[in-house]
Scaffold this motif. Structure first.
Motif: not given
Length: 267
Positions: A56-61, A240-246, A249-253, A260-265
């Motif tokens: 995935y790139k953001d919400d697109v497979e 939350v079962k899993f989480a990854v952070y970028s 762009n300060h985003t947690v998935y 999959m829910i993405a938040y800007r932190m």
């Protein structure tokens, strides 16, 4: 079949304090998730219980890999140039290219590896393997079909039980998560460098700069690799079962159920 939990985060700026403002960026259905990883470009890899890998790139497979034979797998996508899959079922590794097409497959030699329960990529082309029946940590080179390092865990720990759930080579050390005792740190010669770090029952960890981190009760817990400094990041989502952070762009998935829910932190 054992369900592999996985938390693998990208490079993350150290966060001070436990409360952050957040903006939800998107929410997308991704199906049942067995494992997750993120590469250095920010692509997210979601693995289901049959070994299908969705990039995935953001919400697109954007890409998908489907094995010929379904099996639960462990994934290492951090190297970016390739993605390594390991399965205890078929006792070998598969290497996927940047387009998620299979580049190679190596089955472990039964005379060298009795039964691998956990495996991960090494930076020199080898594969770190925990050989469960022999109670040994090995470094295996699949192209040459040889073992260059063979460490008896029983001798160095004086223990009769040791069950790793995850491994990763990072900054010239090997970090191994053991289900009861926590994180063990080995040098690349197989010597234990410190007492295990208690991570509260988490089954995997991640790394950022000189810190390790893990998911527990909707928080990401951080600990310095070289001191006792600790910190936590509260996640916006619950259960939350899993989480990854970028960090780019300060985003947690977050993986919550099949979404999959993405938040800007922001601090």
């Amino acid at each position: 079949m054992k369900k592999w939990s996985c938390l693998l985060l990208s490079s993350l700026l150290f966060l001070t304090g436990n409360t952050f403002a957040q903006t939800q960026l998107f929410e997308v259905e991704v199906g049942e998730v067995a494992a997750i990883d993120i590469d250095r470009m920010g692509f997210i890899y979601i693995v289901d219980h049959e070994g299908n890998v969705m990039q995935y790139k953001d919400d697109v497979e954007v890409r998908r890999y489907s094995p010929t034979t379904p099996a639960e797998v462990q994934i290492d996508a951090w190297a970016m140039l390739n993605t390594v899959l390991f399965s205890p079922d078929w006792q070998g590794i598969r290497t996927l290219g940047q387009q998620l097409t299979q580049q190679s497959e190596y089955l472990f030699d039964e005379e060298l590896i009795e039964y691998a329960s956990v495996a991960t990529n090494a930076t020199d082309g080898g594969i770190w393997v925990y050989d469960q029946p022999s109670f040994r940590l090995k470094k295996y080179y699949p192209q040459q079909q040889q073992v260059s390092l063979d460490v008896s865990i029983e001798q160095i720990l004086s223990a009769s039980y040791w069950n790793p759930t995850w491994m990763r080579e990072y900054q010239n050390n090997l970090y191994v998560v053991e289900e009861r005792m926590g994180v063990f740190t080995f040098d690349l010669l197989g010597n234990i460098l410190s007492e295990p770090t208690d991570i509260g029952g988490a089954t995997v960890i991640g790394f950022t700069d000189n810190k390790m981190y893990w998911l527990k009760k909707d928080q990401i817990h951080f600990k310095s690799l070289y001191s006792t400094e600790k910190n936590t990041l509260d996640l916006p989502a619950k259960k939350v079962k899993f989480a990854v952070y970028s960090a780019s762009n300060h985003t947690v998935y977050c993986i919550v159920k099949n979404k999959m829910i993405a938040y800007r932190m922001q601090e």
